[in-house]
Design an enzyme around this catalytic site. Structure first.
Site, PDB file in Angstrom:
ATOM      1  N   SER A   1      14.395 -20.404   3.372  1.00  0.00           N
ATOM      2  CA  SER A   1      13.860 -20.232   4.732  1.00  0.00           C
ATOM      3  C   SER A   1      15.010 -19.957   5.716  1.00  0.00           C
ATOM      4  O   SER A   1      15.611 -18.887   5.630  1.00  0.00           O
ATOM      5  CB  SER A   1      13.026 -21.458   5.104  1.00  0.00           C
ATOM      6  OG  SER A   1      12.231 -21.189   6.222  1.00  0.00           O
ATOM      7  N   ALA A   2      15.354 -20.871   6.609  1.00  0.00           N
ATOM      8  CA  ALA A   2      16.485 -20.621   7.515  1.00  0.00           C
ATOM      9  C   ALA A   2      17.764 -20.325   6.732  1.00  0.00           C
ATOM     10  O   ALA A   2      18.602 -19.524   7.158  1.00  0.00           O
ATOM     11  CB  ALA A   2      16.698 -21.815   8.444  1.00  0.00           C
TER      12      ALA A   2
ATOM     13  N   GLY B   1      14.740 -25.135   8.087  1.00  0.00           N
ATOM     14  CA  GLY B   1      14.538 -25.837   9.355  1.00  0.00           C
ATOM     15  C   GLY B   1      14.561 -24.811  10.470  1.00  0.00           C
ATOM     16  O   GLY B   1      13.826 -23.831  10.412  1.00  0.00           O
TER      17      GLY B   1
ATOM     18  N   HIS C   1       8.629 -16.666   4.962  1.00  0.00           N
ATOM     19  CA  HIS C   1       7.242 -17.090   5.275  1.00  0.00           C
ATOM     20  C   HIS C   1       6.405 -15.880   5.695  1.00  0.00           C
ATOM     21  O   HIS C   1       5.466 -16.018   6.488  1.00  0.00           O
ATOM     22  CB  HIS C   1       7.213 -18.135   6.394  1.00  0.00           C
ATOM     23  CG  HIS C   1       7.908 -19.421   6.068  1.00  0.00           C
ATOM     24  ND1 HIS C   1       7.281 -20.465   5.435  1.00  0.00           N
ATOM     25  CD2 HIS C   1       9.185 -19.835   6.279  1.00  0.00           C
ATOM     26  CE1 HIS C   1       8.138 -21.467   5.293  1.00  0.00           C
ATOM     27  NE2 HIS C   1       9.299 -21.110   5.777  1.00  0.00           N
TER      28      HIS C   1
ATOM     29  N   GLU D   1       5.411 -16.505   1.022  1.00  0.00           N
ATOM     30  CA  GLU D   1       5.738 -17.904   0.744  1.00  0.00           C
ATOM     31  C   GLU D   1       5.755 -18.163  -0.763  1.00  0.00           C
ATOM     32  O   GLU D   1       4.925 -17.634  -1.507  1.00  0.00           O
ATOM     33  CB  GLU D   1       4.754 -18.840   1.443  1.00  0.00           C
ATOM     34  CG  GLU D   1       4.964 -18.829   2.959  1.00  0.00           C
ATOM     35  CD  GLU D   1       4.223 -19.943   3.671  1.00  0.00           C
ATOM     36  OE1 GLU D   1       4.717 -20.415   4.687  1.00  0.00           O
ATOM     37  OE2 GLU D   1       3.149 -20.332   3.189  1.00  0.00           O
TER      38      GLU D   1
END
Lengths: 243, 243
Positions: free
Chosen positions: B122-123, B90, B159, B201
Site C-alpha cells: 500500500s503506502a 498507512g 487499492h 486489492e
C-alpha cells in the site's frame, strides 16, 4: 442568506441528480443576488476556458456573468472589482498550488472579509478551510503550502460517505477494504485539532462568520469525540456544535 | 523470485480475507527466504511500536525477525546491515515526509540496488515508485518532496477498483458521484508521463529490475491509450507492456 458581512456558501459536490442540480441553481442564484459580475476560479481544473464556459451554461441565464479569473492580466484588480467569487471543483492540489503561486490567497480572503459572497464547491470548499488537508484528491502536484483561505474555522471533507465502499466488478458487487473516510479523518485528528465536517454529496453549508447552516446531510468529527450526524437545516458554531 | 540483483515485491493492500492473508504470508516467506533480519519501516503509521509488533505477529514464526527501523539510533547503519526491508502501509504523506526528513531515501535505494529484497504494501508500494503522487491517502502533512524511492520505473495506484463506488446508507445501497480512480489517474496523466499500474486489492507485483510479474489483477494506464487489464501471472516491462 444573512445580513452579516461574511457570506460563504460551500458545497460538497456530487451534484449529479436533477434534484441536486435544481437545489444548486437556486442556492447560487440566492447567494449571488445583487452581484453583477462574479469571478470564476477554474484552477482546480486543467482546462480553464472550457470549465468557465461549462459552468456559465450550467448555471443558466438567471445567474450573474461568470468571468474566468485566468482571463485577467491583473488578477488582484479583478478581485478588487468583482462583486462575488466562485471557486470551482476539480483537483485541490492544482487549485491551492495556483492560488499560492499567483499570490491570490490574501486578496481572495480580503475580498470575502469585505463582504463579497464566496461560493466554493468540492475543491473550492476544501480551500475555504484553514488548510486543504481533508481533501480526497490525488496529489498530482506539490504545492508550496497546504494553508488555504481560512474563510471558515473548520475543515471540510467533501463527497463524504459513511462506512466502507463497494464497487462493481462486471455484474458482481464487491467489498473494498481501503480506509473509510472516518478512518482518514481520524488520521488527520492524530496531528491536527480542527473539527472536520464530512459533507454528504449534494449538501451545502452557509457560513456567516459565526454561524453555519446546513442544507442536506453532514457528519461532524471532533478530536476525542464520537462523530455526530447533523440533520438538514442544522445550525452550528465554529466547533460544529449545534446552536 | 529471480536470481537478478534487484528484488522488489509490491502489494496493493486490502489483505482482509483468509485467502489473501495466506497468499501474502507465502509471498513474504519466499521473498525474504535467506534473510535473517528484515528492517520494518512503520512510518506510514502513527504508532511505530504497535505496528511493528502487529506485523511480526501477523507474519508468524516462519517469517524473519522484523526490527523496527525507529528503534535504531543509527538508521543508516541499520540499513547497511539488514538483509531486507519491509515498508508497511498507512498514510503515504507521513511515510514520505519521514523518509525525506530522516535522510533515508538514498540509503534505502542503495540497499535495494545492492540486492536486498524490498517489500512494500500500500503506502510502501506508493513510495517504491518515482513519486508517491498516485496515492489515495489524505494529505495530513506536507512533505518536502513527493519524490520517492524509484525502485520501479512506473507508478502504482494501490487499492485500485474500476468504475464509480457505492456505499451503504443504513440498509440502502447508494451511488457515489466522486471521481473514479481512472479519472484521477487521467488527471495525473495530464501533467506526468509515467505509466500507472492500478493494482486491485490483494494483488502483488514482483519487479526484478527489468521485468514485472503480477499475482492477481491489475489495470495498466498509459498516456493517450486505453487502460489495459492485466491477468494473473502477466509479465511486463517498464512501460507496463506485456512481454
Amino acid at each position: 442568506m444573512t445580513g452579516s458581512p461574511v457570506s460563504v456558501l460551500l458545497g460538497s459536490g456530487g451534484i449529479s441528480t436533477q434534484d441536486r442540480r435544481d437545489t444548486f441553481r437556486n442556492l447560487v442564484s440566492s447567494h449571488f443576488s445583487g452581484c453583477k459580475q462574479v469571478l470564476f476560479v477554474p484552477y482546480a481544473s486543467q482546462d480553464h476556458d472550457k470549465y468557465t464556459i461549462r459552468m456559465q451554461e450550467f448555471l443558466g441565464s438567471d445567474a450573474p456573468i461568470m468571468s474566468g479569473i485566468h482571463t485577467f492580466e491583473d488578477t488582484s484588480q479583478a478581485l478588487a472589482e468583482a462583486d462575488g467569487i466562485y471557486v470551482g471543483g476539480g483537483n485541490s492540489f492544482l487549485l491551492i498550488r495556483d492560488l499560492h503561486e499567483l499570490g491570490l490567497v490574501t486578496p481572495i480572503r480580503d475580498m470575502v472579509l469585505r463582504g463579497a459572497p464566496y461560493l466554493g464547491v468540492s475543491a473550492g470548499a476544501n480551500v475555504a478551510c484553514p488548510t486543504m488537508m481533508t481533501t480526497n484528491d490525488m496529489p498530482i502536484t506539490l504545492p508550496t503550502s497546504f494553508s488555504s483561505l481560512g474563510l471558515v474555522p473548520f475543515q471540510i471533507n467533501p463527497h463524504y460517505h459513511p462506512g466502507k465502499i463497494l464497487f462493481m466488478d462486471g455484474n458482481e458487487l464487491r467489498d473494498h477494504y481501503g480506509e473509510s473516510r472516518a478512518q482518514r479523518i481520524a488520521e488527520f485528528h492524530r496531528i491536527h485539532q480542527d473539527p472536520v465536517l464530512g459533507m454528504w454529496e449534494g449538501s451545502f453549508v452557509h457560513w456567516d462568520g459565526s454561524i453555519g447552516q446546513l442544507s442536506g446531510r453532514a457528519t461532524a468529527f471532533r478530536v476525542g469525540e464520537n462523530p455526530v450526524e447533523l440533520a438538514d437545516g442544522s445550525t452550528f458554531e465554529a466547533r460544529l456544535e449545534l446552536v
